[in-house]
Design a protein around this motif. Structure first.
Motif, short mmCIF file in Angstrom:
data_model
loop_
_atom_site.label_atom_id
_atom_site.label_comp_id
_atom_site.label_asym_id
_atom_site.label_seq_id
_atom_site.Cartn_x
_atom_site.Cartn_y
_atom_site.Cartn_z
N UNK A 133 29.89 48.49 19.98
CA UNK A 133 29.19 48.74 20.67
C UNK A 133 30.03 49.55 21.84
N UNK A 134 30.20 51.22 21.34
CA UNK A 134 31.17 52.60 22.16
C UNK A 134 29.92 52.56 23.27
N UNK A 135 30.33 52.18 24.26
CA UNK A 135 29.87 52.45 26.05
C UNK A 135 30.90 53.77 26.07
N UNK A 136 29.70 55.26 26.54
CA UNK A 136 29.78 56.01 27.29
C UNK A 136 31.05 56.30 28.68
N UNK A 137 32.01 56.51 28.58
CA UNK A 137 32.53 56.50 30.16
C UNK A 137 31.94 57.98 30.71
N UNK A 138 31.75 57.62 31.73
CA UNK A 138 31.06 59.03 32.72
C UNK A 138 32.52 59.71 33.13
N UNK A 139 31.50 61.31 32.79
CA UNK A 139 32.50 61.63 33.72
C UNK A 139 33.37 61.33 35.34
N UNK A 140 34.25 62.12 35.40
CA UNK A 140 34.79 61.95 37.09
C UNK A 140 35.44 63.64 37.72
N UNK A 141 34.81 63.19 39.38
CA UNK A 141 35.42 64.39 39.30
C UNK A 141 36.19 64.16 40.99
N UNK A 142 37.56 64.31 41.09
CA UNK A 142 38.86 64.43 42.27
C UNK A 142 37.82 64.76 42.93
N UNK A 143 38.05 64.22 44.32
CA UNK A 143 37.91 64.91 45.42
C UNK A 143 39.11 66.50 45.47
N UNK A 144 36.87 67.17 46.11
CA UNK A 144 37.98 68.68 45.90
C UNK A 144 38.67 68.63 48.12
N UNK A 145 38.04 68.96 48.58
CA UNK A 145 38.25 68.05 50.04
C UNK A 145 38.46 70.14 50.37
N UNK A 146 37.83 69.78 52.32
CA UNK A 146 36.96 71.33 52.49
C UNK A 146 37.79 72.40 52.39
N UNK A 147 36.49 73.73 52.09
CA UNK A 147 37.66 74.79 51.38
C UNK A 147 37.57 75.83 52.67
N UNK A 148 37.67 76.97 52.74
CA UNK A 148 38.38 77.70 53.88
C UNK A 148 37.99 79.17 52.80
N UNK A 149 36.80 80.20 53.59
CA UNK A 149 36.68 81.30 52.67
C UNK A 149 35.97 82.63 54.03
N UNK A 150 36.82 83.42 53.95
CA UNK A 150 37.19 84.74 55.19
C UNK A 150 35.82 85.34 54.50
N UNK A 151 34.74 86.06 55.93
CA UNK A 151 34.04 87.04 55.20
C UNK A 151 33.96 87.91 54.73
N UNK A 152 33.59 88.73 54.18
CA UNK A 152 34.25 89.82 52.93
C UNK A 152 35.12 89.78 52.25
N UNK A 153 35.40 88.79 52.05
CA UNK A 153 36.32 88.56 50.61
C UNK A 153 36.17 87.92 49.74
#
Length: 218
Positions: free
Chosen positions: A18-38
């Motif tokens: 029986x082939x068992x599915x390995x689920x996708x993985x998402x590494x920690x992204x971390x909080x982001x900083x953006x600038x208004x208008x950019x």
């Protein structure tokens, strides 16, 4: 599978795999900083993978939902934040990745740095005042529209390089603002100046400017 001792085959054995599915993985992204208008961009391919090499469906949710909202194309987030309330400038983003059998998610925040937009005063053409004989005075009323794209409060002030005093009101007899000098924009003010016969023939240069809460002038 059939065993063999070198002389003859033995009794076949059957095994189920029986082939068992390995689920996708998402590494920690971390909080982001953006600038208004950019433009803000983030490539999610560096965080998302699937051990089985399955094709993944990637989604994005953001709260509170801004206008315009971030766009997710080919696993890349693109967003140019505009008109961001400086008191509500942190957004929670949830990224999902799913194959045919499993779904995972990762949450992070985007904080948008506010960029102040200076207030704008409407253009004012040169004006002429007629001094009447009785009484020997004249009055000038100028409508001025003031806008501030950030919705900041605007302080309206005026100066004149032609008058060697600290106040135009002292020099011209009156400088009145109909309404209020400090109010939520957009705002329309009527500037009223009173002149006497002593002012006849004189030319005054008057500079009108407004400052918003951040101190940005115009």
């Amino acid at each position: 599978m059939t065993p063999n001792d070198g002389e003859e085959d033995g009794k076949p054995a059957t095994a189920e795999v029986t082939v068992v599915n390995a689920p996708p993985t998402i590494d920690p992204i971390g909080d982001q900083l953006a600038t208004e208008g950019v433009e803000f961009t983030l490539d999610l391919a560096q965080f998302i993978s699937d051990p089985d090499g399955d094709k993944l469906k990637v989604g994005l949710e953001i709260a509170p939902e801004p206008v315009p909202a971030p766009q997710l194309t080919n696993m890349i987030i693109n967003w140019t934040p505009t008109d961001i309330d400086p008191d509500a400038n942190t957004f929670t983003v949830t990224i999902t990745a799913e194959d045919d059998e499993a779904k995972v998610d990762e949450t992070f925040t985007i904080e948008v740095e506010n960029v102040n937009t200076p207030p704008v005063l409407s253009e004012i053409d040169d004006q002429e005042v007629v001094i009447t004989d009785d009484p020997a005075s004249g009055q000038l009323s100028i409508p001025v529209e003031i806008t501030d794209d950030d919705g900041d409060q605007v302080m309206v002030q005026a100066t004149s390089p032609d008058i060697a005093v600290s106040s135009i009101a002292d020099a011209l007899g009156a400088f009145n603002v109909t309404g209020t000098t400090y109010a939520d924009s957009p705002l329309t003010l009527d500037l009223e100046f009173n002149f006497t016969s002593d002012d006849a023939g004189n030319v005054y240069t008057i500079k009108l400017f407004g400052n918003d809460d951040s101190g940005a002038p115009n």
